[in-house]
Design a protein around this motif. Sequence first.
Motif, PDB file in Angstrom:
ATOM      1  N   LEU A  66       8.907 -29.646 -25.779  1.00  0.00           N
ATOM      2  CA  LEU A  66       8.150 -30.782 -25.251  1.00  0.00           C
ATOM      3  C   LEU A  66       8.181 -30.731 -23.718  1.00  0.00           C
ATOM      4  N   PRO A  67       7.403 -29.821 -23.134  1.00  0.00           N
ATOM      5  CA  PRO A  67       7.467 -29.667 -21.671  1.00  0.00           C
ATOM      6  C   PRO A  67       6.887 -30.875 -20.936  1.00  0.00           C
ATOM      7  N   VAL A  68       7.534 -31.223 -19.846  1.00  0.00           N
ATOM      8  CA  VAL A  68       7.029 -32.272 -18.958  1.00  0.00           C
ATOM      9  C   VAL A  68       6.159 -31.564 -17.923  1.00  0.00           C
ATOM     10  N   VAL A  69       4.854 -31.699 -18.071  1.00  0.00           N
ATOM     11  CA  VAL A  69       3.919 -30.998 -17.200  1.00  0.00           C
ATOM     12  C   VAL A  69       3.716 -31.761 -15.897  1.00  0.00           C
ATOM     13  N   GLN A  70       3.700 -33.079 -15.996  1.00  0.00           N
ATOM     14  CA  GLN A  70       3.470 -33.914 -14.823  1.00  0.00           C
ATOM     15  C   GLN A  70       4.304 -35.173 -14.973  1.00  0.00           C
ATOM     16  N   SER A  71       4.888 -35.634 -13.866  1.00  0.00           N
ATOM     17  CA  SER A  71       5.636 -36.887 -13.913  1.00  0.00           C
ATOM     18  C   SER A  71       5.628 -37.528 -12.535  1.00  0.00           C
ATOM     19  N   GLY A  72       5.764 -38.826 -12.525  1.00  0.00           N
ATOM     20  CA  GLY A  72       5.792 -39.557 -11.270  1.00  0.00           C
ATOM     21  C   GLY A  72       5.831 -41.051 -11.521  1.00  0.00           C
ATOM     22  N   PRO A 102       1.954 -36.539 -26.306  1.00  0.00           N
ATOM     23  CA  PRO A 102       2.453 -37.827 -25.812  1.00  0.00           C
ATOM     24  C   PRO A 102       3.066 -38.716 -26.893  1.00  0.00           C
ATOM     25  N   ARG A 103       2.599 -38.623 -28.132  1.00  0.00           N
ATOM     26  CA  ARG A 103       3.182 -39.460 -29.193  1.00  0.00           C
ATOM     27  C   ARG A 103       4.636 -39.070 -29.450  1.00  0.00           C
ATOM     28  N   ARG A 104       4.880 -37.787 -29.569  1.00  0.00           N
ATOM     29  CA  ARG A 104       6.251 -37.311 -29.765  1.00  0.00           C
ATOM     30  C   ARG A 104       7.102 -37.641 -28.542  1.00  0.00           C
ATOM     31  N   ALA A 105       6.537 -37.458 -27.372  1.00  0.00           N
ATOM     32  CA  ALA A 105       7.273 -37.750 -26.140  1.00  0.00           C
ATOM     33  C   ALA A 105       7.669 -39.220 -26.084  1.00  0.00           C
ATOM     34  N   GLU A 106       6.789 -40.092 -26.503  1.00  0.00           N
ATOM     35  CA  GLU A 106       7.106 -41.518 -26.472  1.00  0.00           C
ATOM     36  C   GLU A 106       8.317 -41.823 -27.356  1.00  0.00           C
ATOM     37  N   ARG A 107       8.364 -41.232 -28.534  1.00  0.00           N
ATOM     38  CA  ARG A 107       9.511 -41.446 -29.432  1.00  0.00           C
ATOM     39  C   ARG A 107      10.799 -40.909 -28.823  1.00  0.00           C
ATOM     40  N   GLU A 108      10.755 -39.661 -28.360  1.00  0.00           N
ATOM     41  CA  GLU A 108      11.972 -39.016 -27.891  1.00  0.00           C
ATOM     42  C   GLU A 108      12.435 -39.528 -26.526  1.00  0.00           C
ATOM     43  N   PHE A 109      11.510 -39.824 -25.645  1.00  0.00           N
ATOM     44  CA  PHE A 109      11.889 -40.324 -24.326  1.00  0.00           C
ATOM     45  C   PHE A 109      12.493 -41.721 -24.441  1.00  0.00           C
ATOM     46  N   SER A 110      11.988 -42.545 -25.350  1.00  0.00           N
ATOM     47  CA  SER A 110      12.548 -43.891 -25.491  1.00  0.00           C
ATOM     48  C   SER A 110      13.979 -43.845 -26.017  1.00  0.00           C
ATOM     49  N   GLN A 111      14.335 -42.787 -26.745  1.00  0.00           N
ATOM     50  CA  GLN A 111      15.717 -42.637 -27.207  1.00  0.00           C
ATOM     51  C   GLN A 111      16.619 -42.134 -26.079  1.00  0.00           C
ATOM     52  N   ARG A 112      16.114 -41.203 -25.287  1.00  0.00           N
ATOM     53  CA  ARG A 112      16.943 -40.619 -24.217  1.00  0.00           C
ATOM     54  C   ARG A 112      17.035 -41.544 -23.001  1.00  0.00           C
ATOM     55  N   TYR A 113      15.966 -42.282 -22.716  1.00  0.00           N
ATOM     56  CA  TYR A 113      15.934 -43.189 -21.563  1.00  0.00           C
ATOM     57  C   TYR A 113      15.602 -44.605 -22.057  1.00  0.00           C
ATOM     58  N   PRO A 114      16.526 -45.271 -22.738  1.00  0.00           N
ATOM     59  CA  PRO A 114      16.219 -46.582 -23.312  1.00  0.00           C
ATOM     60  C   PRO A 114      15.948 -47.634 -22.235  1.00  0.00           C
ATOM     61  N   GLY A 115      14.953 -48.434 -22.481  1.00  0.00           N
ATOM     62  CA  GLY A 115      14.609 -49.525 -21.575  1.00  0.00           C
ATOM     63  C   GLY A 115      13.769 -49.136 -20.377  1.00  0.00           C
ATOM     64  N   ALA A 116      13.529 -47.862 -20.181  1.00  0.00           N
ATOM     65  CA  ALA A 116      12.732 -47.430 -19.025  1.00  0.00           C
ATOM     66  C   ALA A 116      11.246 -47.595 -19.351  1.00  0.00           C
ATOM     67  N   PRO A 117      10.494 -48.250 -18.477  1.00  0.00           N
ATOM     68  CA  PRO A 117       9.059 -48.393 -18.710  1.00  0.00           C
ATOM     69  C   PRO A 117       8.357 -47.059 -18.466  1.00  0.00           C
ATOM     70  N   MET A 118       7.691 -46.536 -19.503  1.00  0.00           N
ATOM     71  CA  MET A 118       7.035 -45.237 -19.389  1.00  0.00           C
ATOM     72  C   MET A 118       5.615 -45.297 -19.915  1.00  0.00           C
ATOM     73  N   CYS A 119       4.764 -44.491 -19.312  1.00  0.00           N
ATOM     74  CA  CYS A 119       3.380 -44.308 -19.748  1.00  0.00           C
ATOM     75  C   CYS A 119       3.209 -42.809 -19.993  1.00  0.00           C
ATOM     76  N   PHE A 120       2.517 -42.464 -21.059  1.00  0.00           N
ATOM     77  CA  PHE A 120       2.357 -41.061 -21.427  1.00  0.00           C
ATOM     78  C   PHE A 120       0.889 -40.686 -21.443  1.00  0.00           C
ATOM     79  N   SER A 121       0.615 -39.441 -21.040  1.00  0.00           N
ATOM     80  CA  SER A 121      -0.755 -38.927 -21.070  1.00  0.00           C
ATOM     81  C   SER A 121      -0.735 -37.479 -21.536  1.00  0.00           C
ATOM     82  N   VAL A 122      -1.883 -37.027 -22.019  1.00  0.00           N
ATOM     83  CA  VAL A 122      -2.009 -35.647 -22.499  1.00  0.00           C
ATOM     84  C   VAL A 122      -2.223 -34.737 -21.301  1.00  0.00           C
TER      85      VAL A 122
END
Length: 127
Positions: free
Chosen positions: A74-80, A95-115
Motif C-alpha cells: 500500500l504505497p503512499v504516493v502523495q501526502s500532505g 484508498p478504501r484499504r488505506a482508510e481501514r489500515e491507516f485508521s488502525q495505525r493512526y487512530p483519531g487522526a483526521p485523514m482524507c484519501f485519494s486515488v
Amino acid sequence: MKASSPRCTRASPSTCTPTGSTCGLRTRRSSGRRSQQPWGSRVRLRPARHAAAELGPTFQQILRDQDYWRQRGLPVVQSGVRHDGSCIEVGTPDPRRAEREFSQRYPGAPMCFSVQADTGNPWQERR
C-alpha cells in the motif's frame, strides 16, 4: 521680490509646506486597477478545523512509515496537510484499504484519501 516656499521632493520630505499635499505622491483617480492588486481584495480568515501542531506529528510519522506501507503493498504516493487544516491528505492506489489500515495505525487522526497511481520513485534511475 516674494520669497518662494521650498518645493517638496522625494529626497527631502521635511521641506514640504503644510498645504495639504502629500510629498512625492500623486493622487490619481481610480482606474479600477487597484481591485486587481492583492491589497485591494478582501481576505476572509477562517479557523482551521485542526491545528498544525495537531496534524504535523502524524504527518511526519506517515512520511517515516513509507517503507512500511510499501512493504504491505500500500504505497503512499502523495501526502500532505491540507491548507485549510481539515485533514492529512494521503494519495494511494487503494484508498478504501488505506482508510481501514491507516485508521488502525493512526487512530483519531483526521485523514482524507485519494486515488494516486504508483509510478515508482521518479528520482531513482530506471533500468
